[in-house]
Design a protein around this motif. Structure first.
Motif, short mmCIF file in Angstrom:
data_model
loop_
_atom_site.label_atom_id
_atom_site.label_comp_id
_atom_site.label_asym_id
_atom_site.label_seq_id
_atom_site.Cartn_x
_atom_site.Cartn_y
_atom_site.Cartn_z
N GLY A 81 6.82 38.47 -16.70
CA GLY A 81 7.58 38.39 -17.96
C GLY A 81 8.71 39.41 -18.00
N LEU A 82 8.45 40.64 -17.51
CA LEU A 82 9.51 41.66 -17.50
C LEU A 82 10.63 41.28 -16.54
N ASP A 141 0.02 49.03 -24.40
CA ASP A 141 1.48 49.20 -24.47
C ASP A 141 2.13 49.15 -23.10
N GLU A 142 1.42 49.41 -22.05
CA GLU A 142 1.97 49.39 -20.71
C GLU A 142 1.59 48.08 -20.01
N ILE A 143 2.38 47.79 -18.95
CA ILE A 143 2.16 46.56 -18.20
C ILE A 143 1.16 46.83 -17.08
N HIS A 144 0.11 46.02 -17.03
CA HIS A 144 -0.93 46.19 -16.02
C HIS A 144 -1.18 44.91 -15.23
N THR A 145 -0.85 43.76 -15.75
CA THR A 145 -1.19 42.49 -15.11
C THR A 145 0.05 41.89 -14.45
N SER A 146 -0.20 40.94 -13.58
CA SER A 146 0.91 40.26 -12.90
C SER A 146 1.73 39.42 -13.87
N LEU A 173 4.63 36.28 -22.26
CA LEU A 173 3.91 36.95 -21.17
C LEU A 173 3.73 38.43 -21.45
N LEU A 174 4.76 39.06 -22.01
CA LEU A 174 4.64 40.48 -22.32
C LEU A 174 3.70 40.73 -23.50
N ALA A 175 3.66 39.81 -24.41
CA ALA A 175 2.76 39.98 -25.55
C ALA A 175 1.30 39.83 -25.15
N GLY A 176 1.00 39.18 -24.02
CA GLY A 176 -0.38 39.02 -23.57
C GLY A 176 -0.97 40.26 -22.94
N GLU A 177 -0.18 41.34 -22.77
CA GLU A 177 -0.71 42.57 -22.20
C GLU A 177 -1.65 43.25 -23.20
N PRO A 178 -2.78 43.78 -22.71
CA PRO A 178 -3.74 44.40 -23.64
C PRO A 178 -3.25 45.70 -24.26
#
Length: 209
Positions: A88-89, A78-83, A71-76
Motif C-alpha cells: 500500500g505504501l 501505527d507502523e507498517i509490519h505486513t507485506s 491496505l495501510l488501514a489494515g495494519e494493526p
C-alpha cells in the motif's frame, strides 16, 4: 454559400503566471497529503483538456489511492509490519510521483498548443481583415503626380535661365589730392625764404672777411 469561414474559435489562454500558480498549488496538495489527494491533479487536468484518456487516468489514480489507503488501514499498529502495508505504501508513493510527472507534462503541453492555436487564429483574422492587392502586377508602385491645369491661351512655363553677373573689377588707385602737394611746396618756399634771410644777415658768412 458561405465564404471563407473560421473553425471553432480558440479562447485566449490564461496568463502564464496564473497557470504556474495553479500547477504549484495542485502539486503541493498531492505532496502535503502524502499522495492521498494525488487524484486532484488528474481531476483538474481532465476538466481542462476534456480528453477521455485524462478521465481514464483520473479514475485509475483515484482507485489506486483508495486501494493504498485500504491496505495501510489494515495494519494493526501505527507502523507498517505486513507485506500488504508495504504494498500500500509503495503504491501510494508510486501513484504520487507518476501523477505529478504526467500532470505537469500534459498541462504544459495543452496550454502551449492553445497559445499557438490562438496566435495562428489572430494572424489569420488580421490577414483576412486587411487583404493585399488582387494582382501584384497591376498594383501601382509609384504614385503619379496630378497634372497642372493649363488654360487654352496660357503658354507653357519657360525654364528659368540664370543671368550671368559681370566680374567684379578692382577700382584703380586714387591719386593723392593736389592740396597735399601745394602744402609741401609752400613749406619748401618758406624754408627757402628763411635760409635767404639767414644768409643775408651781417656776419652771416665768416669767409667774406
Amino acid at each position: 454559400m458561405q465564404g471563407h469561414g473560421y473553425g471553432q474559435p480558440v479562447k485566449q489562454p490564461p496568463h502564464t503566471a496564473w497557470l504556474v500558480l495553479l500547477r504549484v498549488l495542485f502539486v503541493a496538495i498531492g505532496l502535503f497529503s502524502i499522495g492521498f489527494l494525488a487524484w486532484t491533479m488528474l481531476l483538474r487536468l481532465a476538466a481542462v483538456t476534456r480528453r477521455s484518456l485524462d478521465w481514464g487516468l483520473f479514475i485509475a489514480v483515484l482507485a489506486a489511492d483508495i486501494l493504498s489507503i485500504t491496505l495501510l488501514a489494515g495494519e494493526p499498529g501505527d507502523e507498517i509490519h505486513t507485506s500488504s502495508g508495504y504494498v500500500g505504501l509503495f503504491l501510494l508513493l508510486f501513484t504520487l510521483v507518476a501523477a505529478i510527472a504526467y500532470y505537469l507534462a500534459a498541462d504544459v503541453r495543452h496550454f502551449l498548443q492553445r497559445q499557438q492555436a490562438y496566435a495562428a487564429q489572430r494572424t489569420a483574422q488580421a490577414a483576412y481583415a486587411y487583404p493585399g492587392p488582387a494582382n501584384p502586377y497591376t498594383a501601382a508602385t509609384v504614385p503619379t503626380p496630378p497634372a497642372m491645369p493649363v488654360g487654352p491661351h496660357t503658354p507653357p512655363p519657360m525654364p528659368h535661365t540664370p543671368v550671368p553677373r559681370p566680374p567684379l573689377t578692382t577700382p584703380p588707385p586714387q591719386r593723392p589730392a593736389p592740396s597735399h602737394i601745394d602744402q609741401v611746396r609752400a613749406e619748401l618756399d618758406e624754408l627757402s625764404d628763411y635760409l635767404r634771410k639767414h644768409d643775408g644777415r651781417p656776419g652771416g658768412h665768416e669767409g667774406g672777411r
